[in-house]
Scaffold this motif. Structure first.
Motif, PDB file in Angstrom:
ATOM      1  N   ILE A  45       0.870   6.310  10.678  1.00 31.35           N
ATOM      2  CA  ILE A  45      -0.223   6.306   9.713  1.00 31.35           C
ATOM      3  C   ILE A  45      -0.878   4.936   9.764  1.00 31.35           C
ATOM      4  O   ILE A  45      -0.217   3.926   9.570  1.00 31.35           O
ATOM      5  CB  ILE A  45       0.289   6.592   8.287  1.00 31.35           C
ATOM      6  CG1 ILE A  45       0.908   7.988   8.233  1.00 31.35           C
ATOM      7  CG2 ILE A  45      -0.848   6.474   7.293  1.00 31.35           C
ATOM      8  CD1 ILE A  45       1.412   8.387   6.867  1.00 31.35           C
ATOM      9  N   VAL A  54       0.858  -1.168   0.000  1.00 35.90           N
ATOM     10  CA  VAL A  54       0.000   0.000   0.000  1.00 35.90           C
ATOM     11  C   VAL A  54       0.899   1.223   0.000  1.00 35.90           C
ATOM     12  O   VAL A  54       1.647   1.437   0.938  1.00 35.90           O
ATOM     13  CB  VAL A  54      -0.900   0.040   1.251  1.00 35.90           C
ATOM     14  CG1 VAL A  54      -1.731   1.298   1.243  1.00 35.90           C
ATOM     15  CG2 VAL A  54      -1.778  -1.192   1.302  1.00 35.90           C
ATOM     16  N   ALA A  55       0.837   1.953  -1.076  1.00 34.43           N
ATOM     17  CA  ALA A  55       1.704   3.111  -1.169  1.00 34.43           C
ATOM     18  C   ALA A  55       0.930   4.373  -0.859  1.00 34.43           C
ATOM     19  O   ALA A  55      -0.184   4.558  -1.319  1.00 34.43           O
ATOM     20  CB  ALA A  55       2.296   3.195  -2.566  1.00 34.43           C
ATOM     21  N   ILE A  56       1.524   5.207  -0.061  1.00 33.00           N
ATOM     22  CA  ILE A  56       0.913   6.493   0.183  1.00 33.00           C
ATOM     23  C   ILE A  56       1.565   7.492  -0.722  1.00 33.00           C
ATOM     24  O   ILE A  56       2.784   7.600  -0.786  1.00 33.00           O
ATOM     25  CB  ILE A  56       1.103   6.901   1.639  1.00 33.00           C
ATOM     26  CG1 ILE A  56       0.356   5.913   2.494  1.00 33.00           C
ATOM     27  CG2 ILE A  56       0.604   8.317   1.849  1.00 33.00           C
ATOM     28  CD1 ILE A  56       0.034   6.418   3.830  1.00 33.00           C
ATOM     29  N   GLY A  57       0.733   8.174  -1.447  1.00 34.50           N
ATOM     30  CA  GLY A  57       1.271   9.141  -2.396  1.00 34.50           C
ATOM     31  C   GLY A  57       1.628  10.422  -1.688  1.00 34.50           C
ATOM     32  O   GLY A  57       2.366  10.440  -0.719  1.00 34.50           O
ATOM     33  N   GLU A  58       1.035  11.453  -2.174  1.00 39.35           N
ATOM     34  CA  GLU A  58       1.328  12.788  -1.685  1.00 39.35           C
ATOM     35  C   GLU A  58       0.661  12.994  -0.326  1.00 39.35           C
ATOM     36  O   GLU A  58      -0.539  12.804  -0.183  1.00 39.35           O
ATOM     37  CB  GLU A  58       0.731  13.729  -2.717  1.00 39.35           C
ATOM     38  CG  GLU A  58       0.970  15.173  -2.502  1.00 39.35           C
ATOM     39  CD  GLU A  58       0.140  15.940  -3.537  1.00 39.35           C
ATOM     40  OE1 GLU A  58       0.019  17.152  -3.394  1.00 39.35           O
ATOM     41  OE2 GLU A  58      -0.381  15.297  -4.476  1.00 39.35           O
ATOM     42  N   LEU A  59       1.452  13.382   0.641  1.00 41.22           N
ATOM     43  CA  LEU A  59       0.861  13.639   1.955  1.00 41.22           C
ATOM     44  C   LEU A  59       0.346  15.072   2.016  1.00 41.22           C
ATOM     45  O   LEU A  59       0.896  15.954   1.383  1.00 41.22           O
ATOM     46  CB  LEU A  59       1.911  13.444   3.046  1.00 41.22           C
ATOM     47  CG  LEU A  59       2.108  11.995   3.458  1.00 41.22           C
ATOM     48  CD1 LEU A  59       3.159  11.901   4.538  1.00 41.22           C
ATOM     49  CD2 LEU A  59       0.801  11.408   3.939  1.00 41.22           C
ATOM     50  N   PRO A  60      -0.676  15.279   2.779  1.00 43.93           N
ATOM     51  CA  PRO A  60      -1.186  16.637   2.916  1.00 43.93           C
ATOM     52  C   PRO A  60      -0.181  17.482   3.691  1.00 43.93           C
ATOM     53  O   PRO A  60       0.620  16.958   4.456  1.00 43.93           O
ATOM     54  CB  PRO A  60      -2.448  16.433   3.739  1.00 43.93           C
ATOM     55  CG  PRO A  60      -2.198  15.181   4.504  1.00 43.93           C
ATOM     56  CD  PRO A  60      -1.392  14.312   3.600  1.00 43.93           C
ATOM     57  N   ALA A  61      -0.237  18.753   3.506  1.00 42.36           N
ATOM     58  CA  ALA A  61       0.624  19.654   4.273  1.00 42.36           C
ATOM     59  C   ALA A  61       0.193  19.618   5.729  1.00 42.36           C
ATOM     60  O   ALA A  61      -0.991  19.685   6.037  1.00 42.36           O
ATOM     61  CB  ALA A  61       0.492  21.067   3.726  1.00 42.36           C
ATOM     62  N   LEU A  62       1.159  19.463   6.602  1.00 40.21           N
ATOM     63  CA  LEU A  62       0.822  19.425   8.021  1.00 40.21           C
ATOM     64  C   LEU A  62       0.966  20.815   8.619  1.00 40.21           C
ATOM     65  O   LEU A  62       1.786  21.605   8.175  1.00 40.21           O
ATOM     66  CB  LEU A  62       1.776  18.474   8.746  1.00 40.21           C
ATOM     67  CG  LEU A  62       1.620  17.010   8.398  1.00 40.21           C
ATOM     68  CD1 LEU A  62       2.582  16.192   9.230  1.00 40.21           C
ATOM     69  CD2 LEU A  62       0.197  16.561   8.647  1.00 40.21           C
TER      70      LEU A  62
END
Lengths: 142, 142
Positions: free
Chosen positions: A129, A112-120
């Motif tokens: 995660i 399971v790949a996480i792409g672009e993370l939201p800006a924190l």
DNA sequence: ATAGCTGCAAATGCTTTGCAAGGCC
DNA sequence: GGCCTTGCAAAGCATTTGCAGCTAT
């Protein structure tokens, strides 16, 4: 995968966690870490210990699970309200949850790949995660 | 985002869910769906309703939240053992959870990409994928 | 009128806690 | 011996349920 089969390994693991190697903690650690990776609830671990002939109070099971979790030996995961599982696999990975049977299965982290993370927000740090893939209608083979 | 501001919209929404538009359900639906997207616990919604001057029993709040969830108007999410949030945003998206403050924030679904899914057992169907990004040490602006 | 809904309070289930007794160092 | 642990039982919390009375249709 962590291998901790001998008594010495278990003792050392508990001691390294900063906890006294008491009979109860060693017994529970042995149940948890001797086999492969496991997902257990406090209740399950408690009845297992009774089944194996040594008795540990349920309160101690809870305490021990949390101590191990704090020490980084376990990872707690919540799939349903009011049910906590403890996962002996602390490497990066995710979960498949069979809603009908309540069974939990690991999913390798790289499946399971996480792409672009939201800006924190500034100053925030990701502590973990959790990805839970909820599955219906079909119980796993066992 | 769903827009349901008029009383008629609310009534219709409840009716469409197959539920009688009772005073309690309409009041709760108005609290839930009149503003933007929300993440509420039963307890929160209950005190809000009291604050607004209409009283609904906590049991009814729970019942209503679950009925709405079953009807697809809400999505339930579990972040901590023993705490269920209900999310009025039912579109595909994920969550940022601030562990210190207990605040939950939406993350647009396309900010987190899921790559390769693991092979599912035969007959299994994915009912949902929950992604929770747990964040530490920094409370969000509000 | 009737089937469905609500409220209350009691029950439930999981988890935590307080405190006296016991065990590791 | 001293301090950390344990065990038990009781408390705690969120949630659910049973049932009598109320309400939308």
């Amino acid at each position: 995968m962590r291998q901790a089969v001998t008594s010495n390994d278990i003792i050392e693991m508990v001691r390294d966690a900063g906890l006294r190697p008491t009979r109860q903690r060693l017994s529970l650690a042995r149940l948890l870490f001797s086999g492969g990776d496991r997902h257990v609830t406090a209740e399950q671990l408690h009845s297992e210990s009774l089944g194996q002939g040594f008795s540990v109070s349920l309160a101690t099971v809870y305490n021990t699970l949390h101590q191990f979790t704090t020490a980084g030996l376990l990872r707690e995961l919540v799939v349903d309200a009011g049910r906590s599982y403890f996962d002996t696999n602390i490497s990066a990975h995710h979960h498949l949850y069979f809603e009908d049977s309540g069974i939990l299965r690991d999913v390798a982290g790289d499946n399971v790949a996480i792409g672009e993370l939201p800006a924190l927000p500034e100053g925030a740090k990701i502590s973990r995660i959790d990805i839970i893939i909820r599955v219906k209608d079909c119980a796993p083979a066992a």
